[in-house]
Design an enzyme around this catalytic site. Structure first.
Site, PDB file in Angstrom:
ATOM      1  N   GLU A  93       0.906  -0.995   0.019  1.00  0.00           N
ATOM      2  CA  GLU A  93      -0.011  -0.051  -0.059  1.00  0.00           C
ATOM      3  C   GLU A  93       0.809   1.345  -0.081  1.00  0.00           C
ATOM      4  OE1 GLU A  93      -2.793  -0.531   3.317  1.00  0.00           O
ATOM      5  OE2 GLU A  93      -3.604  -2.412   2.403  1.00  0.00           O
ATOM      6  N   HIS A 181     -10.389  -6.846  -2.501  1.00  0.00           N
ATOM      7  CA  HIS A 181     -11.434  -6.451  -1.356  1.00  0.00           C
ATOM      8  C   HIS A 181     -12.534  -5.837  -2.232  1.00  0.00           C
ATOM      9  CE1 HIS A 181      -8.828  -7.566   1.750  1.00  0.00           C
ATOM     10  NE2 HIS A 181      -8.140  -6.575   1.591  1.00  0.00           N
TER      11      HIS A 181
HETATM   12  O1  9MR Z   1      -7.151  -8.245   8.311  1.00  0.00           O
HETATM   13  C1  9MR Z   1      -6.528  -7.393   9.034  1.00  0.00           C
HETATM   14  C2  9MR Z   1      -6.817  -7.062  10.162  1.00  0.00           C
HETATM   15  O2  9MR Z   1      -7.078  -8.055  11.182  1.00  0.00           O
HETATM   16  C3  9MR Z   1      -5.934  -5.864  10.916  1.00  0.00           C
HETATM   17  O3  9MR Z   1      -6.559  -5.281  12.053  1.00  0.00           O
HETATM   18  C4  9MR Z   1      -5.884  -4.839  10.042  1.00  0.00           C
HETATM   19  C5  9MR Z   1      -5.105  -3.628  10.535  1.00  0.00           C
HETATM   20  O4  9MR Z   1      -4.023  -2.946   9.751  1.00  0.00           O
HETATM   21  O5  9MR Z   1      -5.025  -5.461   8.874  1.00  0.00           O
HETATM   22  C6  9MR Z   1      -5.967  -6.173   8.225  1.00  0.00           C
HETATM   23  O6  9MR Z   1      -5.284  -6.600   6.947  1.00  0.00           O
HETATM   24  C7  9MR Z   1      -5.180  -5.878   5.901  1.00  0.00           C
HETATM   25  C8  9MR Z   1      -4.029  -6.074   4.982  1.00  0.00           C
HETATM   26  O7  9MR Z   1      -2.670  -6.337   5.970  1.00  0.00           O
HETATM   27  C9  9MR Z   1      -3.364  -5.161   3.958  1.00  0.00           C
HETATM   28  N1  9MR Z   1      -4.620  -5.132   3.285  1.00  0.00           N
HETATM   29  C10 9MR Z   1      -5.991  -4.494   3.739  1.00  0.00           C
HETATM   30  C11 9MR Z   1      -6.107  -5.472   4.880  1.00  0.00           C
HETATM   31  C12 9MR Z   1      -7.650  -5.422   5.687  1.00  0.00           C
HETATM   32  O8  9MR Z   1      -7.642  -4.003   6.250  1.00  0.00           O
END
Ligand code: 9MR
Length: 341
Positions: A93, A181
């Site tokens: 990201e 997503h």
């Molecule tokens: O699924 C992850 C969630 O449990 C965490 O709280 C969150 C916090 O940053 O990150 C989520 O995973 C993300 C991933 O690492 C990167 N792309 C977006 C995902 C969903 O937010």
């Protein structure tokens, strides 16, 4: 989801903590599964000793120090999982949400502010890939982002520009990840495939890294059927593009997703949903078309205790035409096979 992020693996400076990540790689190796490592350089879930909010340099590190911190982190983490992590999301990201710049300069992109981008500069991306490659020359290395799935969208174009720039600079990058997503109604398979294919023209992979498809109208009678169709359509795009060797779901069951509105393949009771059966059916059809016998059914002495029949969308049906036979075995396991009656 979270076990290999910076805050989990290096909670204190040069103090590494691998309990969660070891549990993941251990389980994978016992079950013959491959692992994607997620992620090395991201603006979220960095340890507080690096930055309190992922952007501010509240510890006043110099640029040189930040480069050393990132390098030490990457060498440690990638080094530890050399041979057991097949591929890494090296940078996650890095793009800003606003990519209106591509409207006036078609080769441009804008990076998001982060502790790495703002206080090191764009070269943190190049360096992160080089270090990861040095730490494990066999691992495949990816960049990963969201809202970059459909060709023509400004952020998708910016992503393409950035990946082109990295490749041109000689950075050891194997490809890019599309998080995917999605919400039902949003999928455009033509634009998705156009996007994936142009990376093939550059000899790069373009993979699906965090697929989930939330229901736009969770109370509609056909909500799960529509979701199943879209999961199937993404699966077919994945199966027919050789430069798309990975498709990962972001979680297993709806009650453990980061999102609302039932985005995953299994419901809260861990029962397979129509989407599960459609993904499975697409894979089985592709295997059969490729002349393979399909997914092997390896079991011991267990006997079938009950059988039911469902169609490709998971609806109950009878032994008529193309159906999925769902067998429950004496050890409690369930196995689905496609059959034609
Ligand atoms: O699924 C992850 C969630 O449990 C965490 O709280 C969150 C916090 O940053 O990150 C989520 O995973 C993300 C991933 O690492 C990167 N792309 C977006 C995902 C969903 O937010």
């Amino acid at each position: 989801e979270n076990e290999m992020k910076f805050d989990a693996t290096e909670p204190g400076r040069n103090q590494f903590s691998y309990g969660g990540a070891d549990a993941v790689t251990g389980a994978a190796s016992r079950n013959g599964q491959a692992v994607r490592g997620h992620t090395l350089a991201w603006h979220k879930q960095v340890a507080a000793w690096v930055s309190q909010d992922g952007v501010k340099n509240n510890n006043n590190y110099s640029r040189r120090e930040l480069l050393d911190i990132l390098k030490n982190h990457i060498f440690n983490v990638v080094g530890r999982y050399k041979g057991s992590v097949r591929e890494w999301d090296v940078c996650n990201e890095v793009l800003d949400d606003d990519q209106s710049i591509v409207r006036t300069n078609p080769d441009a992109y804008t990076l998001r502010p982060s502790i790495w981008a703002t206080h090191i500069g764009e070269e943190f991306i190049d360096s992160a890939f080089v270090w990861a490659h040095q730490a494990d020359p066999e691992a495949k290395l990816y960049i990963n982002d969201y809202n970059v799935e459909f060709a023509g969208n400004a952020k998708t174009e910016a992503y393409y520009n950035l990946v082109k720039r990295l490749q041109k600079s000689g950075v050891p990058i194997d490809g890019c990840g599309l998080q995917c997503h999605l919400t039902t109604g949003q999928l455009d398979t033509l634009k998705l495939e156009k996007n994936i294919r142009r990376y093939a023209d550059m000899d790069l992979d373009c993979i699906i890294t965090e697929l989930d498809i939330a229901l736009a109208n969770p109370h509609a009678a056909d909500a799960l059927t529509l979701q199943a169709k879209e999961y199937g359509a993404v699966t077919r795009v994945f199966l027919r593009n050789d430069n798309c060797p990975s498709m990962l779901m972001w979680g297993i069951s709806d009650n453990h997703s980061w999102r609302q509105n039932k985005p995953l393949l299994f419901d809260s009771d861990l029962q397979p949903k129509p989407a599960y059966y459609n993904v499975h059916a697409q894979m089985r059809l592709a295997a059969e078309r490729a002349g393979q016998s399909g997914i092997e059914d390896i079991r011991g002495d267990e006997t079938i205790v009950s059988t039911r029949y469902i169609d490709l969308y998971g609806r109950p049906t009878t032994q008529n035409g193309l159906v999925i036979e769902v067998n429950t075995y004496s050890d409690g396991s369930v196995k689905a096979v496609k059959k034609v009656y």
